[in-house]
Design an enzyme around this catalytic site. Structure first.
Site, short mmCIF file in Angstrom:
data_model
loop_
_atom_site.label_atom_id
_atom_site.label_comp_id
_atom_site.label_asym_id
_atom_site.label_seq_id
_atom_site.Cartn_x
_atom_site.Cartn_y
_atom_site.Cartn_z
NE ARG A 136 -2.64 -1.72 3.18
CZ ARG A 136 -3.09 -1.71 4.44
NH1 ARG A 136 -4.00 -0.85 4.81
NH2 ARG A 136 -2.60 -2.56 5.32
N GLY A 174 8.76 -3.95 12.34
CA GLY A 174 9.64 -2.96 11.73
C GLY A 174 8.91 -1.76 11.15
NE ARG A 176 28.21 23.83 -2.12
CZ ARG A 176 29.02 24.03 -3.17
NH1 ARG A 176 29.17 25.27 -3.64
NH2 ARG A 176 29.66 23.04 -3.72
C1 UD1 Z 1 -0.97 -8.57 12.61
C2 UD1 Z 1 -1.65 -9.47 13.66
C3 UD1 Z 1 -2.91 -8.79 14.15
C4 UD1 Z 1 -2.57 -7.42 14.71
C5 UD1 Z 1 -1.81 -6.59 13.68
C6 UD1 Z 1 -1.31 -5.34 14.31
C7 UD1 Z 1 -1.11 -11.75 13.06
C8 UD1 Z 1 -1.60 -12.99 12.42
N1 UD1 Z 1 -1.95 -10.72 13.05
O1 UD1 Z 1 -1.87 -8.45 11.54
O2 UD1 Z 1 -3.53 -9.57 15.14
O3 UD1 Z 1 -3.74 -6.76 15.11
O4 UD1 Z 1 -0.67 -7.32 13.19
O5 UD1 Z 1 -0.76 -4.51 13.34
O6 UD1 Z 1 -0.01 -11.73 13.56
N2 UD1 Z 1 5.51 -9.90 8.70
C9 UD1 Z 1 6.61 -10.69 8.41
N3 UD1 Z 1 6.41 -11.84 7.73
C10 UD1 Z 1 5.20 -12.27 7.34
C11 UD1 Z 1 4.08 -11.46 7.64
C12 UD1 Z 1 4.27 -10.29 8.32
O7 UD1 Z 1 7.74 -10.34 8.75
O8 UD1 Z 1 5.10 -13.33 6.72
C13 UD1 Z 1 5.72 -8.64 9.41
C14 UD1 Z 1 5.34 -7.45 8.57
O9 UD1 Z 1 6.48 -6.96 7.86
C15 UD1 Z 1 4.86 -6.46 9.62
C16 UD1 Z 1 4.31 -7.33 10.72
O10 UD1 Z 1 4.87 -8.62 10.53
O11 UD1 Z 1 5.93 -5.70 10.15
C17 UD1 Z 1 2.80 -7.42 10.70
O12 UD1 Z 1 2.39 -7.87 9.46
P1 UD1 Z 1 1.00 -7.45 8.87
O13 UD1 Z 1 0.80 -8.15 7.59
O14 UD1 Z 1 0.85 -5.99 8.91
O15 UD1 Z 1 0.03 -8.11 9.97
P2 UD1 Z 1 -1.50 -7.97 10.03
O16 UD1 Z 1 -2.10 -8.95 9.13
O17 UD1 Z 1 -1.87 -6.55 9.88
#
Ligand code: UD1
Ligand code: CA
Length: 493
Positions: free
Chosen positions: A19, A109, A340
């Site tokens: 996004r 992160g 500079r």
């Molecule tokens: C996750 C939580 C959700 C919480 C939300 C808060 C889970 C299943 N869900 O959802 O309960 O409310 O965060 O923001 O944990 N990431 C990885 N590897 C992956 C997937 C994600 O490193 O395979 C990292 C992403 O880079 C990010 C974080 O984990 O920094 C969260 O990932 P994101 O996809 O935003 O999680 P949500 O589905 O929003």
């Protein structure tokens, strides 16, 4: 008793961040002068954890390069093809020592406002309560998209359900999972081994660890945080700007509480690593960036952009752009100056209006007040550089360095063609084009002699208003001789 320290912090940064619509990985976007993942690494380090790991996958090499530049001691963990936060943590654990015991924190992160203090409080309450899992939660008016915290009849945390997997009743819950946790290392390892991918997204959910640990009889609790912005993630550029402004507001507040006057925090942007001395004043429209430091009692602004610049005590900098410059105590810069890299202005020195400097070492009390380019030059203490002086440092091939000695004086509109060495206590006449060195006590006059041709206007511009004015002035001069014209030949005027 010393503060308990986590054994490790695992920062999840493998996600794609579509996004953002960016060729730059999401976690490498910046607020407050630091990448999003950089903020997460800083907070993790502040816990004093023995190990800090970052889990990467999307744009892996770019993310690793930036993380390593910030913190050489990081453990880098690569996530494989299996998706989900649970798999990400598993990959993080695999990169850490296998026998790790104690508390493991998990953070994201892309959550830049989370502080080290909050992680320390989480660790303390996790350990003092003897919990196996502590999940940081918050109450949100609009919980859309977040995992919801489901509690049992006694109010204890039972499980977390993802928005996409939730029933209508569960969607009505307003307590959300922030995604930040403290785990007992062994409980985390054991539970992750049991997590499957049977859910709406086909991912290995870290959130499943909660119900698994609870079912195994391990104590699970929620660590409710009031400052919910600390748990907010960046998903798009709108949130990047919102959290950037909020971070800036917090940074400005920290400086104001420490005794800095910031007249308008809304138009003042201060990077997280900037230091500002007590009783300094920051006027509206100023940006203090990078490793800039401002001395006590200095006045900055309005409308300055200072990057990696050191400003001394009591100095004043007005409407200037500076980069890698050092401005001495009590010195003044501006308005409209461009400093500079390699500019060093001595104590009580002056760089005035419409002056550009580069590799310029300007001594104590020396002045470059108006309309000058000073590149590759050393200017001694107390020297004065006249208006419009240009240091011509570049011959199209190489740069040449010039020196103006201390207490020397360069007349206005001179061109100093480098390399030229003007000694201490020397003068350069205004309008000179200097190509040779000047010795102490000399004045260099390097310009054409003035020649006046009388009668030229009447001959060459006959019939013009100028010719008429000349004729009238000459006639009046004959009637009322001015003191200058009555000076006898040979007298000194
Ligand atoms: C996750 C939580 C959700 C919480 C939300 C808060 C889970 C299943 N869900 O959802 O309960 O409310 O965060 O923001 O944990 N990431 C990885 N590897 C992956 C997937 C994600 O490193 O395979 C990292 C992403 O880079 C990010 C974080 O984990 O920094 C969260 O990932 P994101 O996809 O935003 O999680 P949500 O589905 O929003
Ligand atoms: Ca998210």
């Amino acid at each position: 008793m010393s503060t308990p320290r986590p054994a490790a912090v695992i920062v999840l940064a493998a996600g794609e961040g579509t996004r953002m619509k960016s060729s730059t990985p999401k976690v490498l976007h910046r607020i407050g002068g630091l990448t999003l993942v950089g903020h997460a690494i800083r907070a993790a380090r502040e816990t004093g954890a023995e190990h800090v790991g970052v889990v990467v996958r999307h744009e892996r090499d770019r993310v690793v390069e930036q993380c390593a530049a910030l913190d050489a001691g990081l453990v880098i963990a690569d996530q494989d093809d299996v998706k989900g936060t649970g798999r990400a943590v598993e990959c993080g654990l695999e990169a850490l020592p296998a026998d790790l015991s104690g508390t493991i924190l998990v953070t994201y992160g892309d959550v830049p406002l989370l502080t080290g203090d909050t992680l320390v409080q989480l660790t303390v309450s996790h350990q003092e309560s003897g919990s196996a899992v502590s999940v940081v939660t918050a109450h949100l008016a609009d919980p859309t998209g977040y995992g919801r915290v489901v509690r049992d009849a006694q109010g204890r945390v039972e499980r977390i359900v993802e928005h996409k997997d939730a029933t209508a009743d569960e969607l009505a819950l307003t307590e959300i999972n922030s995604g930040i946790y403290a785990f007992d290392a062994q409980v985390l390892r054991d539970a992750l081994a049991q997590v499957g991918t049977d859910n709406a997204q086909g991912e290995k959910y870290l959130t499943d660890v909660i119900s698994i640990a609870r079912d195994a009889g391990r104590p699970v609790r929620a660590h409710v945080i009031g400052d919910r912005l600390q748990t907010e993630g960046v998903n798009d550029r709108v949130q990047l700007a919102e959290l950037g402004r909020e971070l800036n507001r917090r940074v400005c507040e920290r400086h104001m509480r420490a005794g800095v006057t910031i007249v308008d925090p809304a138009t003042t942007w201060i990077d997280v690593d900037v230091s500002i001395g007590q009783d300094a004043t920051i006027l509206p429209g100023s940006q203090l960036l990078g490793a800039t430091s401002i001395g006590p009692d200095a006045v900055i602004g309005p409308d300055c952009t200072l990057t990696d610049t050191e400003v001394g005590a009591g100095a004043s900098v007005t409407r200037a752009v500076t980069n890698l410059a050092v401005i001495g105590d009590g010195a003044t810069v501006g308005p409209y100056s461009f400093l500079r890299p390699g500019t060093r202005l001595g104590a009580r020195g002056k760089i005035g209006g419409f002056v550009e400097t580069k590799n310029a070492d300007i001594g104590e009390g020396a002045k470059v007040p108006h309309l000058t380019y000073a590149g590759d030059v050393t200017i001694g203490a107390g020297a004065n550089i006249g208006a419009g002086t240009i240091f011509a440092n570049y011959d199209g091939v190489a740069k040449h360095h010039s020196v103006i000695g201390s207490h020397s004086f360069v007349g206005s509109n001179s061109v100093v063609i480098g390399p030229v060495d003007v000694a201490d206590g020397a003068y350069v006449a205004a309008g000179s084009t200097l190509t040779q060195d000047v010795e102490p006590g000399e004045i260099a006059v390097a310009r054409g002699q003035q020649r006046n041709v009388s009668g030229w206007v009447a001959r060459a511009r006959h019939g013009t208003a100028t010719a008429a004015a000349a004729a009238a002035a000459q006639k009046a001069g004959e009637r009322h001789p001015s003191p200058a014209t009555t000076t006898a030949e040979g007298d000194q005027p």
